[in-house]
Design a protein around this motif. Structure first.
Motif, PDB file in Angstrom:
ATOM      1  N   THR A 197     -53.068 -15.127  12.177  1.00 28.11           N
ATOM      2  CA  THR A 197     -53.663 -13.854  12.609  1.00 28.11           C
ATOM      3  C   THR A 197     -54.989 -14.038  13.346  1.00 28.11           C
ATOM      4  OG1 THR A 197     -54.949 -13.473  10.564  1.00 28.11           O
ATOM      5  CG2 THR A 197     -52.648 -12.757  10.564  1.00 28.11           C
ATOM      6  N   SER A 225     -47.826 -12.807  15.205  1.00 24.23           N
ATOM      7  CA  SER A 225     -48.802 -12.536  14.146  1.00 24.23           C
ATOM      8  C   SER A 225     -48.392 -11.340  13.295  1.00 24.23           C
ATOM      9  CB  SER A 225     -50.187 -12.298  14.752  1.00 24.23           C
ATOM     10  OG  SER A 225     -50.592 -13.386  15.541  1.00 24.23           O
ATOM     11  N   TYR A 278     -48.794 -10.959   9.185  1.00 23.57           N
ATOM     12  CA  TYR A 278     -49.318  -9.827   8.416  1.00 23.57           C
ATOM     13  C   TYR A 278     -48.255  -9.295   7.457  1.00 23.57           C
ATOM     14  CZ  TYR A 278     -53.534  -9.357  11.332  1.00 23.57           C
ATOM     15  OH  TYR A 278     -54.733  -9.556  11.968  1.00 23.57           O
ATOM     16  N   HIS A 303     -54.079  -3.878   8.173  1.00 24.33           N
ATOM     17  CA  HIS A 303     -53.019  -4.828   8.515  1.00 24.33           C
ATOM     18  C   HIS A 303     -51.757  -4.129   9.000  1.00 24.33           C
ATOM     19  CE1 HIS A 303     -54.795  -8.507   6.187  1.00 24.33           C
ATOM     20  NE2 HIS A 303     -55.585  -8.019   7.117  1.00 24.33           N
ATOM     21  N   CYS A 346     -52.370  -3.353  12.545  1.00 23.55           N
ATOM     22  CA  CYS A 346     -52.217  -4.566  13.359  1.00 23.55           C
ATOM     23  C   CYS A 346     -50.747  -4.841  13.646  1.00 23.55           C
ATOM     24  CB  CYS A 346     -52.843  -5.759  12.644  1.00 23.55           C
ATOM     25  SG  CYS A 346     -54.651  -5.724  12.575  1.00 23.55           S
TER      26      CYS A 346
END
Length: 319
Positions: A269, A276, A280, A301, A304
């Motif tokens: 990450t 990525s 997560y 997260h 993200c």
């Protein structure tokens, strides 16, 4: 066709450094605008940098790969005309490499798998593309040390092994990958790790030796924050999982190391891309206790994941 470089590009590189990078840095908005201005004067080093801004979506426009390609050609001073290719030797060598990368990966692999249509590449056969890509990679290496070009030669040779006959010192694809990997080139490491993973899953040869090599190359790549490798290494330490290029898996439970798993999920990450999102996801799935009392971290997260890869987000909301 032997492609060489006469080193005139070094003058352009010096001008780019003195007028742009030394004044504005390497990645500021001012620097990027000045790169464009200098590129439009014909400076080949600036043309390469301008093309990079498009290629890596630092400038948010549509059809970035298609727009970057002719800039790379200008930077390399290479002309495509009715099926013929000409060059002057006045180009910057790393632009040679990128054009070769286009020819190898266009609409079949990597970030160029869904590339916009580029007519000059469309009009070439696969064999023509790979032969020219080999010339370009060799031209790059005639002027500078580029592990990316070495790795590209490995890619080309792995598809058409007979092209080794065109090399001054014939070698296998794996030897090219190993040479690039020794210089820390993460994608060569990933290529070698993938080969070892295939042998592990198929049960071919000395499995312990293949596993050691797999971990070795994945670790080089993951420790340089390459997200795919770091996430796959995290899964290896979490589950003992090794996945082949066909998607088949085996689990080697003796290698499970939970602290290492978390370490590599987190490394995936640091310099995020679409891969990525899976890191997560795996942190939330396998280390859920970290989120039980920290809803802000969970929300961060999840956001993200949503931004990096919406497909993974759909799975993450089911956790």
């Amino acid at each position: 066709m032997k492609i060489t470089c006469n080193n005139t590009y070094k003058v352009d590189e010096q001008i780019l450094n003195e007028t742009v990078f030394e004044k504005y840095g390497y990645s500021s908005p001012s620097s990027e605008r000045e790169i464009i201005c200098l590129a439009l004067t014909g400076n080949k080093a600036a043309l390469k940098s301008y093309a990079d801004l498009l290629f890596y979506s630092k400038i948010n426009l549509r059809e970035n790969y298609k727009k970057a390609f002719p800039l790379y050609c200008q930077a390399a001073d290479i002309t495509f005309d009715n099926g013929s290719v000409s060059f002057t030797g006045n180009g910057t060598p790393l632009a040679y490499y990128v054009i070769g990368y286009y020819l190898v990966n266009y609409k079949c692999e990597s970030i160029l798998k869904r590339c916009e249509t580029i007519d000059v590449i469309e009009n070439m056969t696969r064999e023509e593309r790979l032969n020219l890509a080999l010339d370009l990679a060799l031209g790059t290496l005639s002027a500078c040390k580029s592990p990316a070009a070495v790795n590209l030669i490995g890619r080309i040779i792995s598809e058409i092994p007979s092209l080794t006959d065109r090399l001054d010192e014939p070698a296998t694809a794996e030897e090219f990958f190993e040479q690039a990997a020794e210089e820390g080139y993460v994608y060569a490491c990933n290529n070698l790790a993938a080969r070892k993973a295939d042998m592990i899953v198929r049960g071919v040869g000395d499995i312990d030796s293949h596993v050691n090599d797999f971990v070795h190359y994945m670790t080089i790549s993951a420790d340089r924050y390459e997200p795919y490798a770091a996430n796959r290494l995290g899964l290896f330490y979490m589950l003992g999982e090794v996945r082949s290029s066909s998607g088949d898996t085996v689990r080697l439970h003796n290698y499970i190391n939970i602290p290492f798993a978390k370490k590599y999920f987190l490394k995936a990450t640091v310099y995020p891309d679409r891969n990525s999102a899976w890191a997560y996801f795996n942190l939330i799935k396998y280390f859920h206790k970290d989120y039980d009392t920290n809803i802000d971290l969970l929300n961060e997260h999840m956001e993200c994941i949503k931004e990096l890869n919406p497909i993974v987000y759909d799975e993450a909301i089911e956790l």
